[in-house]
Design a protein around this motif. Structure first.
Motif, PDB file in Angstrom:
ATOM      1  N   GLY A  29      51.430  13.543  30.362  1.00 39.09           N
ATOM      2  CA  GLY A  29      52.353  14.592  30.780  1.00 39.09           C
ATOM      3  C   GLY A  29      53.724  14.419  30.171  1.00 39.09           C
ATOM      4  O   GLY A  29      54.356  15.392  29.726  1.00 39.09           O
ATOM      5  N   ARG A 221      54.569  18.641  36.026  1.00 37.34           N
ATOM      6  CA  ARG A 221      53.754  19.715  36.586  1.00 37.34           C
ATOM      7  C   ARG A 221      53.611  20.896  35.618  1.00 37.34           C
ATOM      8  O   ARG A 221      52.566  21.541  35.551  1.00 37.34           O
ATOM      9  CB  ARG A 221      54.362  20.214  37.904  1.00 37.34           C
ATOM     10  N   SER A 222      54.665  21.174  34.867  1.00 35.16           N
ATOM     11  CA  SER A 222      54.629  22.305  33.940  1.00 35.16           C
ATOM     12  C   SER A 222      53.729  22.045  32.742  1.00 35.16           C
ATOM     13  O   SER A 222      53.451  22.969  31.960  1.00 35.16           O
ATOM     14  CB  SER A 222      56.041  22.640  33.447  1.00 35.16           C
ATOM     15  N   ILE A 224      50.694  20.205  33.095  1.00 33.38           N
ATOM     16  CA  ILE A 224      49.481  19.630  33.666  1.00 33.38           C
ATOM     17  C   ILE A 224      48.237  20.078  32.908  1.00 33.38           C
ATOM     18  O   ILE A 224      47.254  19.341  32.806  1.00 33.38           O
ATOM     19  CB  ILE A 224      49.380  19.981  35.171  1.00 33.38           C
ATOM     20  N   ARG A 225      48.269  21.284  32.339  1.00 31.86           N
ATOM     21  CA  ARG A 225      47.128  21.751  31.555  1.00 31.86           C
ATOM     22  C   ARG A 225      46.915  20.877  30.326  1.00 31.86           C
ATOM     23  O   ARG A 225      45.781  20.544  29.964  1.00 31.86           O
ATOM     24  CB  ARG A 225      47.311  23.213  31.142  1.00 31.86           C
ATOM     25  N   ARG A 228      45.462  17.533  31.463  1.00 30.15           N
ATOM     26  CA  ARG A 228      44.049  17.661  31.801  1.00 30.15           C
ATOM     27  C   ARG A 228      43.210  17.795  30.521  1.00 30.15           C
ATOM     28  O   ARG A 228      42.119  17.234  30.418  1.00 30.15           O
ATOM     29  CB  ARG A 228      43.851  18.855  32.724  1.00 30.15           C
ATOM     30  N   ARG A 256      41.571  21.446  41.404  1.00 32.12           N
ATOM     31  CA  ARG A 256      42.812  21.624  40.661  1.00 32.12           C
ATOM     32  C   ARG A 256      44.075  21.487  41.515  1.00 32.12           C
ATOM     33  O   ARG A 256      45.029  20.794  41.092  1.00 32.12           O
ATOM     34  CB  ARG A 256      42.787  22.978  39.935  1.00 32.12           C
ATOM     35  N   TYR A 259      44.523  17.858  42.048  1.00 35.88           N
ATOM     36  CA  TYR A 259      44.798  17.233  40.755  1.00 35.88           C
ATOM     37  C   TYR A 259      46.266  17.415  40.377  1.00 35.88           C
ATOM     38  O   TYR A 259      46.933  16.463  39.953  1.00 35.88           O
ATOM     39  CB  TYR A 259      43.896  17.841  39.682  1.00 35.88           C
ATOM     40  N   ASP A 260      46.758  18.636  40.516  1.00 33.92           N
ATOM     41  CA  ASP A 260      48.156  18.912  40.170  1.00 33.92           C
ATOM     42  C   ASP A 260      49.114  18.071  41.006  1.00 33.92           C
ATOM     43  O   ASP A 260      50.151  17.611  40.515  1.00 33.92           O
ATOM     44  CB  ASP A 260      48.471  20.394  40.363  1.00 33.92           C
ATOM     45  N   GLY A 264      51.005  15.320  38.883  1.00 32.98           N
ATOM     46  CA  GLY A 264      52.181  16.096  38.518  1.00 32.98           C
ATOM     47  C   GLY A 264      53.429  15.280  38.242  1.00 32.98           C
ATOM     48  O   GLY A 264      54.453  15.841  37.852  1.00 32.98           O
TER      49      GLY A 264
END
Length: 291
Positions: A29, A221-222, A224-225, A228, A256, A259-260, A264
């Motif tokens: 991240g 957090r912004s 996280i995609r 993942r 999800r 997960y976040d 995060g």
């Protein structure tokens, strides 16, 4: 993490990891966020990961060796994170068995490589890149893998070599997790999924860092995609030879929203800061200040 040096342009962050997939779990991240904010991110991986437990069906059908598969997975992870350069030092994975295996032909297991020898190679990358920040591991090596502990020592020595050779400052941040946080997360996962028999939950009570030692808590957090996607890239490490889910595989099964919440944030320890220092939320604030 938006700090920029005088004159424009981004900073350079070098992340030193032991095996392909370690970057996905500990610093993905942060790396994705730094890259998105215009900083140069370089990923250095010490070993080939060939001792990692894996389901041969994930790579054997193509006639590949695990090391080759993991190198491709590393490249895919790096692309997902926006990494500008990947450096594979090529040392042999030391494995996690109590007794380390003999060195394979033509290679040396990383844990047997003298600290100064490996540090010189890492310092070369730092000098080539004009690094501002080096991400490495805490003194426990996270959960205690011998290669992770070696990364801690090699990273510290490489940073010192870089400072002496360049005359420039270098911020070293040790990737870690507050051990109470990771234990709570594992217990939460354990309520839903059954850990493999070989998984030693109790070992995490002695792993990583105490919350009081944490100096940086970075919100990712912004991104996280991307984190993942980095985890998913390491498909060979999601299950073992018996087909049972490994830690990475179990983490990817977490719903999800949970997960976040769990992933995060990422945590670091700055060994140059005194105990009890205020927790920073900007990875580069001290770098801009020149402290």
């Amino acid at each position: 993490m938006t700090s920029q040096p005088a004159g424009g342009g981004g900073r350079t962050i070098v992340a030193l990891h032991a095996h392909p997939d370690d970057e996905a779990l500990l610093t993905a991240g942060t790396m994705a966020r730094a890259a998105a904010e215009g900083h140069r991110v370089v990923l250095v991986v010490a070993t080939d990961g060939a001792q990692g437990l894996a389901d041969a069906s994930a790579y054997g059908a193509k006639g590949d060796h695990l090391a080759a598969t993991r190198s491709r997975e590393l490249a895919a992870s790096a692309r997902a994170l926006g990494v500008a350069r990947v450096v594979e030092l090529g040392y042999a994975d030391s494995g996690s068995d109590p007794q380390m295996e003999p060195d394979p032909a033509g290679a040396t297991r990383f844990a047997r490589v003298p600290v100064e020898e490996a540090a010189e190679r890492v310092a070369e990358v730092l000098l080539e890149e004009g690094a501002d920040v080096l991400l490495t591991y805490d003194s426990h090596g996270g959960y205690g893998h011998r290669d992770h502990v070696h990364v801690h020592h090699v990273g510290a020595a490489a940073a010192q070599r870089y400072r002496e050779a360049s005359g420039l400052p270098l911020r070293v941040l040790e990737a870690t997790v507050p051990r109470d946080t990771i234990c709570r997360a594992l217990d939460l996962v354990g309520r839903v999924y059954r850990f493999p028999d070989a998984f030693d939950r109790a070992s995490f009570d002695r792993a990583y860092s105490a919350r009081s030692e944490i100096t940086h808590r970075i919100s990712v957090r912004s991104h996280i995609r991307a984190k993942r996607a980095s985890m998913r890239a390491h498909a060979s490490q999601t299950s073992d030879s018996a087909g049972d889910a490994r830690t990475l595989g179990m983490l990817l099964r977490i719903p999800r929203p949970v997960y976040d919440l769990v992933f995060g944030r990422e945590w670091y320890r700055d060994p140059a800061l005194p105990a009890g220092s205020p927790v920073r939320r900007d990875l580069l604030a001290d770098v801009e200040a020149g402290s």
